[in-house]
Design a protein around this motif. Structure first.
Motif, PDB file in Angstrom:
ATOM      1  N   LEU A 157      -4.619  -1.552  -2.413  1.00  0.00           N
ATOM      2  CA  LEU A 157      -5.199  -2.305  -1.310  1.00  0.00           C
ATOM      3  C   LEU A 157      -5.316  -3.741  -1.795  1.00  0.00           C
ATOM      4  O   LEU A 157      -6.117  -4.051  -2.669  1.00  0.00           O
ATOM      5  CB  LEU A 157      -6.578  -1.750  -0.977  1.00  0.00           C
ATOM      6  CG  LEU A 157      -7.373  -2.475   0.099  1.00  0.00           C
ATOM      7  CD1 LEU A 157      -6.624  -2.466   1.389  1.00  0.00           C
ATOM      8  CD2 LEU A 157      -8.719  -1.816   0.266  1.00  0.00           C
ATOM      9  N   MET A 164       0.184   3.394   7.222  1.00  0.00           N
ATOM     10  CA  MET A 164       0.433   2.807   5.910  1.00  0.00           C
ATOM     11  C   MET A 164       1.896   2.941   5.511  1.00  0.00           C
ATOM     12  O   MET A 164       2.481   4.002   5.632  1.00  0.00           O
ATOM     13  CB  MET A 164      -0.391   3.558   4.871  1.00  0.00           C
ATOM     14  CG  MET A 164      -1.839   3.592   5.186  1.00  0.00           C
ATOM     15  SD  MET A 164      -2.532   2.032   4.755  1.00  0.00           S
ATOM     16  CE  MET A 164      -4.247   2.435   5.000  1.00  0.00           C
ATOM     17  N   PHE A 217      -5.446  -5.878   7.659  1.00  0.00           N
ATOM     18  CA  PHE A 217      -5.856  -4.510   7.323  1.00  0.00           C
ATOM     19  C   PHE A 217      -5.894  -3.634   8.566  1.00  0.00           C
ATOM     20  O   PHE A 217      -5.433  -2.495   8.563  1.00  0.00           O
ATOM     21  CB  PHE A 217      -7.240  -4.502   6.670  1.00  0.00           C
ATOM     22  CG  PHE A 217      -7.246  -5.004   5.255  1.00  0.00           C
ATOM     23  CD1 PHE A 217      -6.175  -4.767   4.415  1.00  0.00           C
ATOM     24  CD2 PHE A 217      -8.328  -5.701   4.758  1.00  0.00           C
ATOM     25  CE1 PHE A 217      -6.173  -5.219   3.098  1.00  0.00           C
ATOM     26  CE2 PHE A 217      -8.348  -6.163   3.450  1.00  0.00           C
ATOM     27  CZ  PHE A 217      -7.267  -5.927   2.632  1.00  0.00           C
ATOM     28  N   ILE A 218      -6.467  -4.183   9.643  1.00  0.00           N
ATOM     29  CA  ILE A 218      -6.582  -3.395  10.874  1.00  0.00           C
ATOM     30  C   ILE A 218      -5.194  -3.021  11.378  1.00  0.00           C
ATOM     31  O   ILE A 218      -4.943  -1.867  11.750  1.00  0.00           O
ATOM     32  CB  ILE A 218      -7.374  -4.176  11.949  1.00  0.00           C
ATOM     33  CG1 ILE A 218      -8.796  -4.428  11.457  1.00  0.00           C
ATOM     34  CG2 ILE A 218      -7.391  -3.413  13.262  1.00  0.00           C
ATOM     35  CD1 ILE A 218      -9.646  -5.208  12.420  1.00  0.00           C
ATOM     36  N   PRO A 261      -5.674   9.663  12.728  1.00  0.00           N
ATOM     37  CA  PRO A 261      -6.145   8.938  11.536  1.00  0.00           C
ATOM     38  C   PRO A 261      -5.022   8.358  10.677  1.00  0.00           C
ATOM     39  O   PRO A 261      -5.240   7.411   9.942  1.00  0.00           O
ATOM     40  CB  PRO A 261      -6.905  10.004  10.745  1.00  0.00           C
ATOM     41  CG  PRO A 261      -7.186  11.081  11.703  1.00  0.00           C
ATOM     42  CD  PRO A 261      -6.126  11.050  12.743  1.00  0.00           C
ATOM     43  N   VAL A 317      -2.494  -2.697   9.621  1.00  0.00           N
ATOM     44  CA  VAL A 317      -1.901  -1.701   8.733  1.00  0.00           C
ATOM     45  C   VAL A 317      -2.461  -0.309   9.032  1.00  0.00           C
ATOM     46  O   VAL A 317      -1.717   0.668   9.107  1.00  0.00           O
ATOM     47  CB  VAL A 317      -2.155  -2.092   7.262  1.00  0.00           C
ATOM     48  CG1 VAL A 317      -1.724  -0.978   6.341  1.00  0.00           C
ATOM     49  CG2 VAL A 317      -1.398  -3.346   6.929  1.00  0.00           C
ATOM     50  N   VAL A 318      -3.779  -0.225   9.241  1.00  0.00           N
ATOM     51  CA  VAL A 318      -4.387   1.084   9.503  1.00  0.00           C
ATOM     52  C   VAL A 318      -3.890   1.637  10.839  1.00  0.00           C
ATOM     53  O   VAL A 318      -3.527   2.814  10.933  1.00  0.00           O
ATOM     54  CB  VAL A 318      -5.928   0.984   9.495  1.00  0.00           C
ATOM     55  CG1 VAL A 318      -6.536   2.306   9.924  1.00  0.00           C
ATOM     56  CG2 VAL A 318      -6.418   0.619   8.120  1.00  0.00           C
ATOM     57  N   TYR A 350       0.828  -1.200   0.000  1.00  0.00           N
ATOM     58  CA  TYR A 350       0.000   0.000   0.000  1.00  0.00           C
ATOM     59  C   TYR A 350       0.864   1.253   0.000  1.00  0.00           C
ATOM     60  O   TYR A 350       0.612   2.210  -0.739  1.00  0.00           O
ATOM     61  CB  TYR A 350      -0.957   0.024   1.186  1.00  0.00           C
ATOM     62  CG  TYR A 350      -1.843   1.234   1.092  1.00  0.00           C
ATOM     63  CD1 TYR A 350      -2.975   1.205   0.302  1.00  0.00           C
ATOM     64  CD2 TYR A 350      -1.485   2.427   1.691  1.00  0.00           C
ATOM     65  CE1 TYR A 350      -3.751   2.316   0.131  1.00  0.00           C
ATOM     66  CE2 TYR A 350      -2.253   3.552   1.535  1.00  0.00           C
ATOM     67  CZ  TYR A 350      -3.388   3.496   0.760  1.00  0.00           C
ATOM     68  OH  TYR A 350      -4.140   4.596   0.577  1.00  0.00           O
ATOM     69  N   VAL A 382     -11.608  -3.752  17.313  1.00  0.00           N
ATOM     70  CA  VAL A 382     -12.282  -2.772  16.464  1.00  0.00           C
ATOM     71  C   VAL A 382     -12.456  -1.446  17.204  1.00  0.00           C
ATOM     72  O   VAL A 382     -12.327  -0.370  16.627  1.00  0.00           O
ATOM     73  CB  VAL A 382     -13.630  -3.327  15.962  1.00  0.00           C
ATOM     74  CG1 VAL A 382     -14.412  -2.265  15.233  1.00  0.00           C
ATOM     75  CG2 VAL A 382     -13.383  -4.490  15.035  1.00  0.00           C
ATOM     76  N   LEU A 429      -9.310   0.293  16.943  1.00  0.00           N
ATOM     77  CA  LEU A 429      -9.222   0.884  15.602  1.00  0.00           C
ATOM     78  C   LEU A 429      -9.962   2.213  15.552  1.00  0.00           C
ATOM     79  O   LEU A 429      -9.446   3.221  15.059  1.00  0.00           O
ATOM     80  CB  LEU A 429      -9.806  -0.082  14.572  1.00  0.00           C
ATOM     81  CG  LEU A 429      -9.917   0.446  13.150  1.00  0.00           C
ATOM     82  CD1 LEU A 429      -8.550   0.529  12.507  1.00  0.00           C
ATOM     83  CD2 LEU A 429     -10.830  -0.415  12.312  1.00  0.00           C
ATOM     84  N   ALA A 430     -11.182   2.208  16.110  1.00  0.00           N
ATOM     85  CA  ALA A 430     -11.981   3.434  16.100  1.00  0.00           C
ATOM     86  C   ALA A 430     -11.273   4.543  16.866  1.00  0.00           C
ATOM     87  O   ALA A 430     -11.232   5.700  16.421  1.00  0.00           O
ATOM     88  CB  ALA A 430     -13.359   3.162  16.688  1.00  0.00           C
ATOM     89  N   LEU A 460      -8.415   5.902  14.882  1.00  0.00           N
ATOM     90  CA  LEU A 460      -8.891   6.719  13.765  1.00  0.00           C
ATOM     91  C   LEU A 460      -9.340   8.088  14.221  1.00  0.00           C
ATOM     92  O   LEU A 460      -9.139   9.085  13.542  1.00  0.00           O
ATOM     93  CB  LEU A 460     -10.055   6.031  13.070  1.00  0.00           C
ATOM     94  CG  LEU A 460      -9.685   4.887  12.151  1.00  0.00           C
ATOM     95  CD1 LEU A 460     -10.933   4.247  11.626  1.00  0.00           C
ATOM     96  CD2 LEU A 460      -8.836   5.402  11.013  1.00  0.00           C
ATOM     97  N   ILE A 466      -8.369  -9.551   7.237  1.00  0.00           N
ATOM     98  CA  ILE A 466      -9.040  -8.407   7.842  1.00  0.00           C
ATOM     99  C   ILE A 466      -8.216  -7.879   9.014  1.00  0.00           C
ATOM    100  O   ILE A 466      -8.008  -6.674   9.155  1.00  0.00           O
ATOM    101  CB  ILE A 466     -10.462  -8.786   8.253  1.00  0.00           C
ATOM    102  CG1 ILE A 466     -11.313  -8.923   6.992  1.00  0.00           C
ATOM    103  CG2 ILE A 466     -11.065  -7.729   9.171  1.00  0.00           C
ATOM    104  CD1 ILE A 466     -12.621  -9.589   7.182  1.00  0.00           C
TER     105      ILE A 466
END
Lengths: 340, 293
Positions: free
Chosen positions: B35, B240, B232-233, B284, B235-236, B29, B273, B276-277, B280, B229
């Motif tokens: 992605l 990135m 992805f979490i 972010p 990585v976020v 990425y 999760v 994650l929130a 973010l 999945i």
């Protein structure tokens, strides 16, 4: 972006024919099996359209859209089964709560853009899927799904003989969603949605708040998706975890790409074709028609996702715009030639 | 205290596995803006090739066989990643959304093909006998395989950082993550770096596939989805394009998940999760990510 604006008399006539077809004593639509298959297909068409509003029109590649579809299904079923709420009130509450959920998830994930947004919505969607399949709070009945209590459903929706009512319900849902998406995308807010997709900086320079408009698009499509979910409970008999999975959102993406984004009817057509095709391919794989083919080819062919995935890859690579894109390209060429 | 160590070290072990999945995703990425939904299939291919090696080529369960399986799995994951990159990704140059979509398609097609050929039944990865042993660490009895995962992930982390810091291709990759236009404008072939990143990511995912096959007592074409999945979490949360960020985030998530699952069974996914929130909302761009569009 080219715009095509017609009233569509042919489409109206077609819908009218579909609506009376189950009453006729001839034609394929008098069979409950076909009515059922088409009812499911119509609902996927409607769902794909709500996804088109998000992905095609507003340019938000969300991988969590199935969550709102499933929340509409599960919340309604939970209210009806566990709390004895009247089904109409339950669906209203379910759609309202899904809307609130969309506001919360949307405001968190819309802090990111583009590909990151895709990942983040995927994570939220998957969290929902996990909560549902783990039977959190003993409400969802886990992996087994939650069939709706048939005693509390209007009796015209129960029984094979009444499949035509489910067919009409699905058709009505599709028409309502279609009109709603039409109204939204043709409104001035809809113009802003498309502008956000094409050039977000330009929108903010014009003094509009991109985040707010994106959130509105996100919430509207979530509300419509949860509404489709409510109809799906009746058509499929209850809620199931697979409706919340990332695979469902990916299927929606396939539908929209297959039919072509930003044309409305493209997404609907894509949804209907995808839904019917995956049922038919499943049947084909269990039939004996494939027995003569060597196993190395037969194996993948017996998996519907193989064929559909391959078509999807080819469309993305070689025919962006899908079916409706191809139609408009052909039409454009034809009109140009006619002019000369 | 025993429980504390047990949970912490199994959490680090889990984090190591997440890192193997996420490192490639993050680099791909960061450099190319792709992605990569096909990353899970690199894992699956790695797992199947490792399985094939340790059951069909050498039918034994000793340590060397497992090391061989990891090498075979890693190499085939890397080569398959290269194939995907050359066949599909390069044709959609700079169409980021289409690239993401096409990898979704590749993931579906490959999973369906493998499912069609080898069925979707779970296969058990042959592991050496010492995998079931436990090590006692200040009265905590810790499964010994967790140390293997940590070791392999650390080795890959060090190798990757080594490649990124001390080789020419690594220099191009780092520069490309920073500003790709500039690198291209200077007349450097970034395409080569793209292939290198896909290969490296594929190797990590392939090795990860073999280890995950051993960790979760069985794999099928369908098991890689959840890991992707989580990748992805990671990585976020990590940011990135940052390998160090991925490593940190993988540890954070692995440990948090184990602790949450210890106190309330099944709470782990939810807490991740939530994490994650929070990231973010407060940061972010991720822990070690740079601010960018």
């Amino acid at each position: 972006m080219l715009r095509w604006k017609y009233s569509r008399p042919l489409l109206n006539i077609f819908v009218a024919i579909l609506a009376i077809a189950p009453l006729l004593s001839f034609g394929p639509l008098r069979f409950p099996g076909i009515q059922q298959t088409l009812a499911v297909a119509f609902l996927y068409g409607a769902l794909a359209l709500t996804y088109d509003l998000l992905f095609g029109f507003t340019g938000l590649l969300s991988f969590g859209h199935a969550l709102f579809f499933a929340s509409g299904m599960y919340l309604t079923t939970i209210f009806v089964n566990h709390y004895n709420v009247n089904i109409y009130l339950a669906s209203f509450l379910a759609i309202a709560i899904s809307g609130i959920l969309a506001v919360l998830i949307g405001s968190a994930s819309l802090r990111t853009k583009g590909i990151t947004f895709a990942m983040v919505t995927l994570a939220f969607g998957e969290a929902g899927h996990v909560i549902i399949s783990r039977n959190f709070g003993n409400l969802t009945n886990g992996e087994n799904g939650l069939p709706i209590n048939a005693d509390r459903v209007p009796q015209i929706f129960i029984g094979v003989i009444n499949t035509k009512y489910l067919f009409w319900l699905a058709l009505l849902t599709l028409v309502v969603v279609y009109l709603a998406v039409w109204w939204v995308t043709e409104s001035s807010a809809g113009r802003v949605f498309s502008a956000l997709r094409d050039n977000e900086v330009r929108v903010s320079v014009l003094g509009l708040n991109p985040q707010r408009f994106k959130l509105v698009a996100f919430v509207i499509s979530a509300l419509l998706a949860s509404g489709v979910g409510v109809s799906m409970i009746l058509v499929s008999g209850g809620a199931a975890p697979r409706f919340a999975s990332a695979e469902t959102t990916i299927a929606l993406l396939l539908m929209v790409i297959l039919g072509g984004a930003v044309t409305r009817w493209g997404a609907v057509l894509g949804g209907i074709i995808y839904s019917v095709a995956s049922t038919r391919l499943q049947d084909l794989s269990q039939s004996t028609a494939l027995d003569s083919i060597p196993k190395i080819i037969k194996g993948p062919l017996s998996e519907p996702t193989f064929t559909l995935g391959l078509i999807f890859v080819l469309i993305v690579m070689f025919a962006p715009g899908g079916l409706s894109g191809a139609y408009y390209r052909g039409r454009f060429k034809y009109l140009n030639r006619a002019k000369k | 205290m025993a429980t504390f160590w047990l949970i912490t070290i199994t959490g680090i072990g889990l984090g190591a596995l997440y890192f193997l999945v996420a490192s490639g995703l993050s680099l791909i990425y960061g450099l190319m803006g792709v992605l990569n939904f096909a990353h899970g299939t690199f894992m699956t291919i790695g797992a199947y090739m490792g399985y094939w090696f340790s059951t069909q080529i050498v039918d034994s369960r000793n340590t060397w066989t497992f090391i061989g399986a990891m090498l075979v799995g890693g190499l085939s994951g890397g080569l398959f990643a290269l194939l995907v990159e050359q066949l599909v990704i390069t044709r959609l140059y700079d169409r980021h959304i289409d690239q993401a979509l096409v990898t979704v398609g590749v993931a579906l097609v490959v999973a369906a093909m493998l499912g069609g050929w080898f069925t979707n039944d779970l296969r058990i990865m042959p592991t050496p006998d010492w995998f079931v042993n436990v090590v006692t660490l200040s009265s905590a009895r810790i499964p010994v395989d967790r140390f293997l995962y940590i070791g392999v992930a650390t080795l890959l982390l060090v190798t990757m950082i080594g490649i990124l810091k001390f080789t020419r291709i690594g220099l191009i990759i780092r520069a490309g993550v920073e500003n790709r236009q500039m690198v291209t404008a200077l007349g450097i072939n970034v395409r080569l770096a793209f292939s290198a990143v896909f290969f490296l990511g594929g190797v990590a995912a392939g090795v990860g596939g073999v280890l995950i096959g051993a960790y979760q007592n069985g794999f099928s074409p369908l098991t890689s989805g959840t890991w992707l999945i989580y990748g992805f979490i990671v990585v976020v949360i990590g940011g990135m394009g940052s390998i160090g960020g991925s490593a940190l985030a993988a540890l954070l998530i692995g440990i948090t998940k184990q602790f949450a699952n210890y106190y309330v069974s099944g709470l782990g996914d939810f807490v991740v999760v939530l994490l994650l929130a929070i990231v973010l909302l407060t940061r972010p761009q991720g822990i070690l990510g740079k601010v960018s569009a």
